[in-house]
Design a protein around this motif. Structure first.
Motif, short mmCIF file in Angstrom:
data_model
loop_
_atom_site.label_atom_id
_atom_site.label_comp_id
_atom_site.label_asym_id
_atom_site.label_seq_id
_atom_site.Cartn_x
_atom_site.Cartn_y
_atom_site.Cartn_z
N ALA A 15 42.47 -12.32 73.74
CA ALA A 15 41.76 -11.94 72.51
C ALA A 15 40.46 -12.71 72.30
O ALA A 15 39.68 -12.35 71.44
N ALA B 254 48.24 -3.64 79.54
CA ALA B 254 47.40 -4.21 80.60
C ALA B 254 48.02 -5.49 81.15
O ALA B 254 48.04 -5.72 82.35
N GLY C 207 27.84 8.96 69.54
CA GLY C 207 27.97 8.74 70.99
C GLY C 207 27.82 7.28 71.34
O GLY C 207 28.56 6.74 72.13
N MET D 100 30.90 5.42 70.25
CA MET D 100 32.02 5.75 71.15
C MET D 100 31.86 5.00 72.46
O MET D 100 32.81 4.45 73.00
N SER D 101 30.62 4.97 72.94
CA SER D 101 30.34 4.31 74.21
C SER D 101 30.65 2.82 74.11
O SER D 101 31.32 2.25 74.97
N ASP E 173 32.58 1.32 71.97
CA ASP E 173 34.02 1.15 71.75
C ASP E 173 34.78 1.28 73.06
O ASP E 173 35.66 0.47 73.37
N ALA E 174 34.40 2.29 73.84
CA ALA E 174 35.08 2.51 75.12
C ALA E 174 34.83 1.34 76.06
O ALA E 174 35.75 0.88 76.75
N GLN E 175 33.61 0.84 76.06
CA GLN E 175 33.28 -0.29 76.94
C GLN E 175 34.08 -1.53 76.56
O GLN E 175 34.62 -2.22 77.43
N VAL E 176 34.15 -1.80 75.26
CA VAL E 176 34.90 -2.98 74.80
C VAL E 176 36.37 -2.82 75.18
O VAL E 176 37.01 -3.76 75.65
N THR E 177 36.90 -1.62 75.00
CA THR E 177 38.31 -1.38 75.31
C THR E 177 38.59 -1.59 76.80
O THR E 177 39.56 -2.23 77.18
N ILE E 178 37.70 -1.08 77.64
CA ILE E 178 37.87 -1.25 79.09
C ILE E 178 37.79 -2.72 79.46
O ILE E 178 38.58 -3.23 80.25
N LEU F 44 32.59 7.48 78.93
CA LEU F 44 31.37 6.68 79.05
C LEU F 44 30.32 7.41 79.87
O LEU F 44 29.14 7.40 79.54
N LEU G 259 38.43 -5.27 77.58
CA LEU G 259 39.63 -5.96 77.09
C LEU G 259 40.79 -5.75 78.05
O LEU G 259 41.50 -6.70 78.41
N ALA G 260 40.97 -4.51 78.48
CA ALA G 260 42.06 -4.21 79.42
C ALA G 260 41.88 -4.97 80.72
O ALA G 260 42.83 -5.56 81.24
N ASP G 261 40.66 -5.00 81.23
CA ASP G 261 40.39 -5.73 82.48
C ASP G 261 40.67 -7.22 82.32
O ASP G 261 41.24 -7.85 83.20
#
Lengths: 197, 104
Positions: free
Chosen positions: A196, B22, A9, A12-13, A15-20, B95, A22-24
C-alpha cells in the motif's frame, strides 16, 4: 461532450495504470517474501558448481561439492521455506521442486550428450553455463533481480573453483561465502516496502 | 464490438481485492496477518473483502491450529487466478484504447 470524454478517458487511464502498478507491486512483494527465488537460486547454484566439479571422475577432493554443497543448498531451502511460512506466506512447493530439477535435468542431459559426442570442454562447462542461462532467462521473464543476480554470480564462483585449484577447506569457505552473499541479499531485500505504500 | 470496460469484473475491480489476489498469485497461500500487514488494512476491512472474494469463489479460506493459536490461510482458487489475469488484460486493453487518438 468531447472534453467530458477526454477527462473521463484520462481519469480511466490513470486509474487503470495505478491499478496495474498496484497489482504488479503486490506480486513483487509476495514473490520476494515467499522466497521462491532464493530457494531455487540456492539449489541451482550448489548443483551448478557441483556439476563443474565432477567431470573426470570423483576424486576425494571433489567430495565437498558432490555431498556438502547440495546439502547446504537443501538446508538453505528448508530454512527459507520455514522462514516464509512463519511470516505468513508459503511458496509453491511444486514450483520449488519442478523448476530447479527441470533445469538440473536439462543441464546434466546436455553435459552427458556432449560427453558422449566427445566434445572438449563442453561437458565440463556446458551444464553450469546452461543453468546460468536458465537463471537469467527465468529472472528476466519473472522480473526477478535476485534470480538474475545469481545467474551472474554463479559463473564467477565456477571460475574461482575451476581456474584456480584450491584445497577442500578453501572450497568450503567459498561455498559458505556464496551462501552468505545470497543470504545477505535475501535479508536486505526483506527490508520491505509494503504494497500500500 | 464491445468496449473493453464491459469485461471488467466488479468483484475484483476494487484495489484491495485486486491486491489480495495479486499477493496470492505469487504464493501457494498467505495467512490473514500477512495480507493485513502487506496491504495495510484493518482486520475488519480485510475480513470483509475476503468474504466477498470467497463468496465469488475466488479464494479459499482454511483455518489451522498451530500450538494453541488458530491461523487463517487464504489461497487463490483457479477461478481467482483466471479472474485476475482477465482483469489485468482488460485494464491493459483499456489503456490502449484510451491512448488511441480520436478520429473526430
Amino acid at each position: 461532450m468531447q472534453s467530458t470524454l477526454g477527462i473521463s478517458g484520462g481519469y480511466m487511464s490513470a486509474d487503470a495504470q495505478v491499478t496495474i502498478q498496484l497489482a504488479d507491486h503486490a506480486r513483487h512483494v509476495a514473490k520476494r517474501d515467499a522466497g521462491l527465488a532464493w530457494l531455487a537460486t540456492a539449489l541451482y547454484s550448489a548443483f551448478a558448481v557441483t556439476a563443474v566439479a565432477i567431470p573426470g571422475g570423483m576424486p576425494p577432493s571433489k567430495f565437498f561439492w558432490v555431498i556438502a554443497a547440495p546439502l547446504v543448498a537443501f538446508g538453505a531451502m528448508f530454512w527459507a521455506y520455514s522462514d516464509g511460512r512463519q511470516r505468513g506466506v508459503e511458496a509453491s512447493r511444486l514450483t520449488l521442486v519442478t523448476v530447479p530439477f527441470g533445469l538440473l535435468t536439462l543441464a546434466f542431459g546436455f553435459g552427458t550428450v556432449a560427453l558422449f559426442l566427445g566434445l572438449p570442454i563442453v561437458p565440463q562447462y556446458g551444464p553450469p553455463l546452461l543453468m546460468t542461462a536458465g537463471y537469467i532467462v527465468l529472472g528476466l521473464r519473472q522480473r526477478d533481480q535476485l534470480m538474475m543476480g545469481a545467474g551472474i554470480v554463479s559463473p564467477i564462483t565456477i571460475a574461482l573453483v575451476t581456474l584456480r585449484p584450491v584445497d577442500e577447506l578453501s572450497q568450503g569457505l567459498l561455498c559458505l561465502a556464496y551462501v552468505a552473499i545470497l543470504l545477505t541479499a535475501r535479508i536486505g531485500w526483506r527490508l520491505t516496502t509494503r504494497v500500500a505504500s | 464490438m464491445t468496449h473493453p470496460a464491459a469485461h471488467l469484473d466488479d468483484t475484483i475491480h476494487q484495489r484491495v481485492r485486486l491486491g489480495i489476489l495479486a499477493v496470492l498469485l505469487e504464493s501457494r497461500r498467505a495467512d490473514f496477518a500477512y495480507l493485513r500487514d502487506a496491504l495495510e488494512l484493518t482486520d475488519g476491512n480485510l475480513s470483509q473483502h475476503l468474504r466477498i472474494l470467497e463468496e465469488s469463489g475466488y479464494v479459499e479460506i482454511a483455518k489451522t491450529f498451530e500450538g494453541k493459536k488458530t491461523r487463517t490461510w487464504v489461497a487463490a482458487t483457479r477461478a481467482g487466478r483466471s479472474a485476475l489475469a482477465t482483469e489485468l488484460a482488460t485494464l491493459r486493453a483499456l489503456l490502449k484504447q484510451v491512448a488511441k487518438p480520436s478520429r473526430s
